[in-house]
Design a protein around this motif. Structure first.
Motif, PDB file in Angstrom:
ATOM      1  N   ALA A 603      23.869  28.283  10.339  1.00 54.35           N
ATOM      2  CA  ALA A 603      24.697  27.478   9.309  1.00 54.35           C
ATOM      3  C   ALA A 603      25.239  26.037   9.976  1.00 54.35           C
ATOM      4  O   ALA A 603      25.339  25.217   9.050  1.00 54.35           O
ATOM      5  N   ASP A 604      25.436  25.976  11.191  1.00 55.53           N
ATOM      6  CA  ASP A 604      25.783  24.732  11.633  1.00 55.53           C
ATOM      7  C   ASP A 604      24.436  23.827  11.395  1.00 55.53           C
ATOM      8  O   ASP A 604      24.903  22.531  11.409  1.00 55.53           O
ATOM      9  N   GLN A 605      23.274  24.182  11.745  1.00 52.45           N
ATOM     10  CA  GLN A 605      22.154  23.292  11.448  1.00 52.45           C
ATOM     11  C   GLN A 605      22.131  23.170  10.185  1.00 52.45           C
ATOM     12  O   GLN A 605      21.727  21.620   9.963  1.00 52.45           O
ATOM     13  N   LEU A 606      22.691  23.658   9.238  1.00 53.45           N
ATOM     14  CA  LEU A 606      22.392  23.045   7.794  1.00 53.45           C
ATOM     15  C   LEU A 606      23.263  21.769   7.534  1.00 53.45           C
ATOM     16  O   LEU A 606      22.985  20.920   6.756  1.00 53.45           O
ATOM     17  N   ARG A 607      24.362  21.582   8.348  1.00 55.80           N
ATOM     18  CA  ARG A 607      25.300  20.376   7.903  1.00 55.80           C
ATOM     19  C   ARG A 607      24.737  19.269   8.980  1.00 55.80           C
ATOM     20  O   ARG A 607      25.436  18.230   9.152  1.00 55.80           O
ATOM     21  N   ARG A 608      23.641  19.525   9.706  1.00 54.88           N
ATOM     22  CA  ARG A 608      23.068  18.394  10.479  1.00 54.88           C
ATOM     23  C   ARG A 608      21.689  18.090  10.200  1.00 54.88           C
ATOM     24  O   ARG A 608      20.872  17.518  10.768  1.00 54.88           O
ATOM     25  N   GLY A 609      21.587  18.048   8.825  1.00 50.73           N
ATOM     26  CA  GLY A 609      20.329  17.645   8.287  1.00 50.73           C
ATOM     27  C   GLY A 609      19.166  18.945   8.121  1.00 50.73           C
ATOM     28  O   GLY A 609      17.935  18.630   7.574  1.00 50.73           O
ATOM     29  N   GLY A 610      19.679  20.172   8.580  1.00 52.55           N
ATOM     30  CA  GLY A 610      18.574  20.914   8.387  1.00 52.55           C
ATOM     31  C   GLY A 610      17.605  21.244   9.514  1.00 52.55           C
ATOM     32  O   GLY A 610      17.600  20.170  10.280  1.00 52.55           O
ATOM     33  N   GLY A 611      16.851  22.461   9.697  1.00 52.51           N
ATOM     34  CA  GLY A 611      15.787  22.055  10.626  1.00 52.51           C
ATOM     35  C   GLY A 611      14.903  23.148  10.251  1.00 52.51           C
ATOM     36  O   GLY A 611      15.225  24.224   9.778  1.00 52.51           O
ATOM     37  N   LEU A 612      13.515  23.240  10.934  1.00 49.05           N
ATOM     38  CA  LEU A 612      12.506  23.991  10.942  1.00 49.05           C
ATOM     39  C   LEU A 612      12.982  25.591  11.311  1.00 49.05           C
ATOM     40  O   LEU A 612      12.777  26.550  10.498  1.00 49.05           O
ATOM     41  N   ILE A 613      13.674  25.539  12.285  1.00 51.46           N
ATOM     42  CA  ILE A 613      13.887  27.075  12.740  1.00 51.46           C
ATOM     43  C   ILE A 613      14.717  27.900  11.794  1.00 51.46           C
ATOM     44  O   ILE A 613      14.449  29.086  11.820  1.00 51.46           O
ATOM     45  N   THR A 614      15.775  26.868  11.017  1.00 50.98           N
ATOM     46  CA  THR A 614      16.520  27.623  10.073  1.00 50.98           C
ATOM     47  C   THR A 614      15.551  28.122   8.895  1.00 50.98           C
ATOM     48  O   THR A 614      15.970  29.312   8.505  1.00 50.98           O
ATOM     49  N   HIS A 615      14.827  27.483   8.548  1.00 47.68           N
ATOM     50  CA  HIS A 615      13.744  27.916   7.488  1.00 47.68           C
ATOM     51  C   HIS A 615      13.071  29.006   7.840  1.00 47.68           C
ATOM     52  O   HIS A 615      12.878  29.940   7.099  1.00 47.68           O
ATOM     53  N   VAL A 616      12.540  29.074   9.021  1.00 49.24           N
ATOM     54  CA  VAL A 616      11.871  30.156   9.632  1.00 49.24           C
ATOM     55  C   VAL A 616      12.705  31.392   9.661  1.00 49.24           C
ATOM     56  O   VAL A 616      12.333  32.420   9.453  1.00 49.24           O
TER      57      VAL A 616
END
Length: 631
Positions: A603-616
């Motif tokens: 959830a924190d990664q979403l507010r940082r522009g997103g990331g591949l690890i979150t999509h996976v």
């Protein structure tokens, strides 16, 4: 004397305009949030987060300080328009504390402060009511207080409602929700065939609604993957990631914005109340002040209210340009006006930015080669920030390639054959087993501590990469493996919490020390990455001295990092299908890290522009029974 006169002059102006200055500054910060807060979902980097963070905190602070100053004002019995106008600023400040639609929380922790936010609402309402009551009897503007107060209370109430509902939910699907899911296929049948993005958005919404990835206590079993209207088996990798983009966008909106509130009937009703309250206040103000521009205070208040209306109208204009609006239009598709509007917006929705669509990269070898080129001030060195600055300057981003999307989807299908719906427990063993390499030559490399395995495979990947590139071997997996290797190193160095590793700093500094010693202590100082990899591939490395062993920490004791990387690279070079092995191992490491990373970190990664690890993580979560037990 001149300084004393200047200070006295400034104090007189501050006493006269101090509150107005704070109100204006708070409003200016609200405008900044309206235009910049939503950009953090697709803009990585410190700048946009700093702008949002500072504007959010300063705006609330200034509004509350101004309210405190207004509550201290003593209203005289004789009528003074300036003091009455100051009282009108109180509900206007209340309106600003409610924040724009695109921001309710800076981080996911804010959503857990529901009681504190409710108490804050109570005290803010009490302050505003106290200010208005004091001015009520002698103010000719008292009839303007109520609509402005109603508009402010509505905006603040929306923010509290959004915060309170972000992490709330039942323990599982109810009977009514199950009945609703059965009617979903009928919606897919009425969708326009010439707008495929509409189908992707609808599928993403119901996948999000079934999984509710932002809720840790949501009882979800992956039996929905067997339903044709929610499974992704028949979609291309590009479409799979578009669906995931939209799904993560819904998650971002639930956690950090008012979108789940304002796209409901109640939310629409509250938005109308807020806008009518503002417009009604302006109309009443113009009746009482025939020409507000003749008075400085009246002009300031009038301009501020006009600005608030423009800001509100701007946010209303933006409402249709959202995936939430697309979903609402689909449910009302039988209405001609809505159908026509959907045909206009749907093609544009494919171009909406939902995340950065980029991969962060960190090359350990290149970092060590450029180690001495960084120059620091004594302050950075004194505060032990020089290493952090070096790491910050060494990371970079590349566009997320289509080939990598295809590889991820392909490898995920292979892994699913091994694990079924069980949680992810392997980080390379399945890949090695698939290629017949799960033996003594390779198994040790993935059985190391996770951070050590990443560094060993990272160096081995570069040794193989420069060897094959030099021989002009063409293979799409070569570049994909390099991107994955750099991305995993970036997570290890810059985002170790995403890997749930506590020793990453120690291991990384140890790796840097060994690489720097290797590049500087030979007969020739190594200055190029290609040369470093050639020597690591072809030369024997010296054994570690007793003095070096005494300098080791408990974490790195008896770990011969360069020897391990050289050994792994040599074994890989003996395999003709080495790049299939390397890419599959990196994929499995990524899958393992994504699955075992806590939801809060994603959830924190979403507010940082997103990331591949979150999509996976999200793709794997739909196929994982998180309440699985071996029994």
């Amino acid at each position: 004397m001149g300084l004393i006169w200047l200070m006295r002059h400034l104090k007189e102006h501050w006493d006269e305009w101090g509150i107005e200055a704070q109100v204006f500054a708070s409003f200016a910060l609200q405008i900044t949030l309206t235009f910049f807060a939503n950009r953090r979902r697709y803009t990585p980097g410190v700048s946009i987060r700093f702008i949002t963070w500072s504007s959010y905190l300063l705006s609330g602070f200034l509004a509350k300080v101004a309210l405190g100053k207004l509550s201290e004002i003593q209203i005289p019995q004789d009528k003074k328009y300036h003091l009455e106008l100051k009282a009108l600023l109180a509900p206007l400040l209340f309106l600003q504390i409610g924040n724009p639609d695109c921001l309710t929380a800076l981080s996911i922790e804010d959503n857990r402060l529901g009681l504190r936010q409710f108490l804050g609402l109570f005290f803010q309402v009490s302050s505003v009511v106290w200010i208005l009551v004091k001015s009520w009897k002698i103010s000719s503007l008292k009839f303007l207080y109520l609509p402005m107060f109603l508009a402010g209370f509505t905006k603040y109430g929306e923010a509290i409602w959004a915060l309170k509902s972000a992490l709330s939910g039942n323990s599982g699907l109810t009977i009514s929700e199950l009945d609703q899911e059965e009617n979903v296929p009928s919606l897919f049948r009425v969708l326009p065939e010439n707008n495929p993005m509409v189908e992707l958005i609808l599928k993403a919404y119901y996948r999000f609604n079934c999984l509710k990835p932002h809720l840790n206590n949501w009882l979800y079993q992956p039996f929905y993957e067997s339903l044709p209207w929610i499974a992704l088996d028949n979609y291309s990798p590009e479409e799979v990631f578009k669906i995931t983009d939209v799904e993560l966008g819904f998650m971002y909106d639930v956690l950090y914005t008012k979108a789940p509130i304002i796209y409901t009937r109640k939310g629409f009703f509250l938005r109308i109340i807020s806008l009518l309250g503002l417009v009604g206040t302006i109309c009443g103000f113009l009746i009482l002040y025939k020409n507000p521009f003749n008075d400085e205070k009246a002009c300031f208040t009038f301009i501020l209210m006009i600005g608030a209306v423009i800001l509100e109208v701007y946010q209303i204009i933006l409402l249709p340009f959202s995936d939430w609006a697309i979903i609402q239009m689909i449910t009302c598709y039988n209405k001609p006006v809505i159908r026509r509007l959907l045909h206009i917006l749907a093609p544009r929705s494919s171009k909406w930015k939902r995340w950065s669509n980029s991969l962060a990269q960190f090359n350990l070898l290149n970092f060590c080669l450029q180690y001495e080129q960084f120059k620091f001030s004594k302050i950075l060195i004194f505060q032990d920030l020089d290493m952090e600055y070096k790491k910050f300057r060494s990371r970079y981003r590349v566009e997320f390639p289509k080939d990598l999307k295809e590889l991820i989807v392909q490898e995920m299908k292979e892994v699913d054959k091994e694990r079924g719906s069980k949680p992810f427990t392997q980080r390379g063993e399945w890949a090695l087993k698939r290629y017949g390499c799960l033996d003594y030559d390779f198994k040790w490399s993935v059985k190391r501590d996770f951070d050590k395995s990443i560094i060993i495979w990272h160096i081995a990947t570069y040794i193989c990469y420069h060897s094959d590139v030099h021989c002009s071997i063409a293979n799409s997996r070569i570049e994909m493996s390099k991107l994955l290797s750099n991305y995993m190193m970036y997570l290890l160095v810059m985002r170790p919490h995403m890997l749930c590793i506590t020793t990453s700093g120690i291991v990384f500094e140890h790796a840097c020390t060994k690489l720097l010693a290797f590049m500087r202590t030979g007969p020739l100082i190594i200055t190029e990455e290609v040369e470093a990899c050639r020597i690591l591939r072809t030369h024997d490395l010296p054994n570690q001295s007793n003095l070096d062993r005494k300098r080791e920490t408990m974490v790195t004791l008896k770990w011969h990092m360069l020897h391990d990387a050289q050994r792994l690279a040599q074994k890989l070079m003996d395999k003709e299908d080495r790049w299939q092995i390397i890419s599959s191992v990196w994929m499995e490491m990524l899958f393992y890290a994504a699955s075992n990373c806590p939801m809060d970190n994603h959830a924190d990664q979403l507010r940082r522009g997103g990331g591949l690890i979150t999509h996976v993580w999200l793709l794997l979560a739909h196929k994982t029974d998180k309440f699985y037990t071996s029994d």
